[in-house]
Design an enzyme around this catalytic site. Structure first.
Site, PDB file in Angstrom:
ATOM      1  N   GLY A 188      -4.413  13.528 -13.101  1.00 37.00           N
ATOM      2  CA  GLY A 188      -4.522  12.072 -12.885  1.00 37.00           C
ATOM      3  C   GLY A 188      -2.858  11.638 -12.649  1.00 37.00           C
ATOM      4  O   GLY A 188      -2.611  12.391 -11.670  1.00 37.00           O
ATOM      5  N   ASN A 189      -2.629  10.373 -12.648  1.00 44.41           N
ATOM      6  CA  ASN A 189      -1.371   9.800 -12.347  1.00 44.41           C
ATOM      7  C   ASN A 189      -0.283  10.066 -13.139  1.00 44.41           C
ATOM      8  O   ASN A 189      -0.211  10.452 -14.552  1.00 44.41           O
ATOM      9  CB  ASN A 189      -1.565   8.440 -11.743  1.00 44.41           C
ATOM     10  N   ALA A 191       1.843   7.952 -14.443  1.00 47.48           N
ATOM     11  CA  ALA A 191       2.149   6.929 -15.854  1.00 47.48           C
ATOM     12  C   ALA A 191       1.471   7.284 -17.059  1.00 47.48           C
ATOM     13  O   ALA A 191       1.861   7.557 -18.040  1.00 47.48           O
ATOM     14  CB  ALA A 191       1.516   5.526 -15.319  1.00 47.48           C
ATOM     15  N   VAL A 192       0.129   7.870 -16.496  1.00 52.78           N
ATOM     16  CA  VAL A 192      -0.922   8.282 -17.795  1.00 52.78           C
ATOM     17  C   VAL A 192      -0.239   9.746 -18.316  1.00 52.78           C
ATOM     18  O   VAL A 192      -0.494  10.059 -19.498  1.00 52.78           O
ATOM     19  CB  VAL A 192      -2.124   8.300 -17.512  1.00 52.78           C
ATOM     20  N   GLY A 193       0.170  10.543 -17.340  1.00 52.61           N
ATOM     21  CA  GLY A 193       0.752  11.870 -17.594  1.00 52.61           C
ATOM     22  C   GLY A 193       2.145  11.504 -18.738  1.00 52.61           C
ATOM     23  O   GLY A 193       2.032  12.538 -19.501  1.00 52.61           O
ATOM     24  N   GLU A 210      -1.390  17.881 -13.998  1.00 50.47           N
ATOM     25  CA  GLU A 210      -1.862  18.017 -12.504  1.00 50.47           C
ATOM     26  C   GLU A 210      -1.685  16.528 -12.033  1.00 50.47           C
ATOM     27  O   GLU A 210      -2.633  15.835 -12.259  1.00 50.47           O
ATOM     28  CB  GLU A 210      -3.068  18.764 -12.411  1.00 50.47           C
ATOM     29  N   CYS A 244      -5.483  14.045  -4.108  1.00 52.26           N
ATOM     30  CA  CYS A 244      -4.120  13.870  -4.654  1.00 52.26           C
ATOM     31  C   CYS A 244      -3.132  14.751  -3.680  1.00 52.26           C
ATOM     32  O   CYS A 244      -1.886  14.551  -3.861  1.00 52.26           O
ATOM     33  CB  CYS A 244      -4.151  14.608  -6.207  1.00 52.26           C
TER      34      CYS A 244
END
Length: 515
Positions: A188-189, A191-193, A210, A244
């Site tokens: 994902g992105n 910020a969430v990572g 990733e 991505c």
């Protein structure tokens, strides 16, 4: 107990039975997963049509063919990957067993993404199954139709106790992250990572992230622009730019900017006709929230190609932006949509400097016929991966690790890399309760002479060829009687060393008192 907690407990209880230790069990699960892909193509494609307006052929090309190839490769190689791996010995361990034993980590949490929901959710699952783990699967709620199909189909084909599927949105994911896992795999992105990493820290859970970022695409002015732009257009506008590793922006000399624009314009027409909106091979932005985000990135840039849009259909035409400034809004975040900014640079030096001043990207693309230039950009920049003279296709090469660095992620997977990454590689040394005399150098009282011997034995790696190992066995048999006699006289054999090209046999005999 929440639904999420029950799913984790179920997976942990199933893992505790030990049935994943069997390679036959793992292979059967992988074969069942392959049957799902083969037998349920229509349901998979229908859901992706609703989520991303992707064609049935596009679904097979970008999602399921790669999964089938990955499963087949794992099945072919699993016995070899899971077997003990011999490790190098030094002179002190010459007669010992020294090896690496891959073992399952335990229960893995796999949090998938919405842009290629089957590829980026099931590919980590393949690695988790191969390595003998249990896994809790959390599809992205953004690709709502695909998430529902996964929830329905996966339990029909693979062990539903060992591999439960949990659907839902942010609150369900947050509840999952409160549970204890042995590894978390998130796509994902950034910020969430960061939130994933923070939640994992409570139990010191290792994570694979990733992520993505702004993947640069440098075009050398001396390359074949027609072919280069054709491949760039394909890489950028596939899946409506929601990839991505899509080329995020182009760096090129000002003298070729107009030619690049014209070549990409031609490719858009060839791939998607004069009206991409009605072309079945051109997708849509996933939802209106992302549509508005992408459209907002256009505000301070100049259109060169495209720009047409329809919010009601989440449609944005393939778009090229020219003379883009580094401070433009479109350059401040990963685009994740069908906008291609072109930034003018006057030299390779300027391009490298531009790339290195920003966060490390997931991919770097270079278009040139100059191999020295390719090697220079590889050595002077940092990115998850590098692909010269094409786009995206490095993802499909299972012999290459796929993953980010820095802001674009951590950890890598695909093929054997998935197996190793989701295994604990346990180091094993098996010694015997014999030849105790050789250990005198490590026991107190410590002396300079003991240290000297210890340095020799510990720092000298034993280079044994197959022939050398056979010679060693033969020599050991011949001198067994000699050793017995020596030990009767309070002496001992210290070591045997076989060189790389010739066999040199040392017997160092000394008394305990002298040592």
């Amino acid at each position: 107990m929440s639904r999420e907690q029950k799913a984790v407990e179920r997976a942990r209880k199933a893992f505790a039975t030990g049935r994943t230790k069997s390679l036959e069990y793992r292979i059967n699960q992988l074969k069942s997963l392959q049957r799902l892909i083969e037998e349920r193509q229509k349901e998979i494609a229908d859901a992706l049509k609703k989520d991303l307006s992707r064609s049935e052929v596009g679904t097979s090309l970008y999602e399921t063919v790669g999964l089938e190839g990955e499963i087949q490769q794992v099945i072919r190689n699993l016995a070899k990957w899971a077997a003990p791996r011999p490790a190098a010995k030094n002179l002190l361990t010459l007669s010992d067993q020294v090896y690496i034993q891959p073992q399952p980590l335990g229960v893995i949490l796999i949090i998938g993404a919405w842009n290629y929901p089957w590829a980026v959710t099931i590919q980590p699952l393949i690695g988790a199954i191969a390595a003998g783990n249990a896994a809790v699967i959390k599809p992205s709620e953004v690709s709502v139709h695909t998430s529902k199909v996964m929830e329905e189909l996966l339990p029909l084909y693979i062990d539903k106790e060992m591999y439960p599927v949990v659907t839902g949105g942010v609150s369900e994911t947050q509840e999952l992250l409160k549970q204890r896992f042995d590894h978390i795999f998130y796509t994902g992105n950034c910020a969430v990572g960061k939130l994933i990493m923070e939640a994992a820290s409570k139990y010191l859970t290792p994570v694979t992230l990733e992520l993505g970022g702004k993947s640069p695409c440098y075009i050398d002015k001396n390359c074949d622009l027609t072919i280069a732009c054709r491949r760039i257009a394909w890489g950028k506008y596939s899946n409506c730019g929601q990839t991505c590793i899509a080329p995020d922006y182009v760096l090129c000399d000002p003298s070729i900017q107009d030619r690049v624009i014209e070549e990409i314009r031609k490719c858009v027409k060839e791939f998607y006709t004069d009206d991409p909106k009605s072309c079945p091979d051109y997708g849509r932005i996933i939802n209106q929230r992302h549509f508005k985000r992408v459209m907002a990135l256009l505000q301070d840039s100049t259109l060169a190609v495209g720009g047409e849009n329809d919010e009601s259909q989440c449609y944005i035409a393939p778009t090229v932006l020219k003379d883009v400034k580094p401070e433009a809004k479109v350059m401040q975040e990963e685009i994740f949509g069908p906008l291609l900014p072109i930034i003018n640079v006057s030299s390779v030096d300027e391009a490298i400097k531009f790339i290195n001043e920003r966060e490390k990207p997931l991919a770097l693309y270079i278009f040139t016929s100059d191999n020295k230039l390719i090697q220079r950009m590889i050595s002077e920049t940092s990115s998850g991966g590098v692909l010269a003279n094409d786009c995206l296709v490095h993802y499909s090469v299972s012999s290459l690790p796929f993953g980010g660095v820095g802001n674009s992620g951590m950890g890598s997977y695909h093929g054997k890399f998935s197996f190793d990454h989701l295994s604990h590689l346990k180091g094993c040394l098996i010694k015997q309760l014999k030849m105790e005399g050789a250990n005198q150098m490590r026991y107190a009282p410590h002396t300079a002479k003991k240290l000297s011997w210890a340095r020799f034995f510990m720092l000298k790696e034993a280079q044994l060829s197959k022939l050398g190992r056979l010679a060693l066995l033969g020599m050991l048999a011949v001198i067994a009687a000699v050793i017995i006699q020596l030990q009767k006289k309070n002496l001992f054999v210290l070591f045997f060393y076989f060189g790389k090209n010739i066999c040199v046999f040392y017997i160092i005999i000394t008394s305990y008192n002298q040592f």
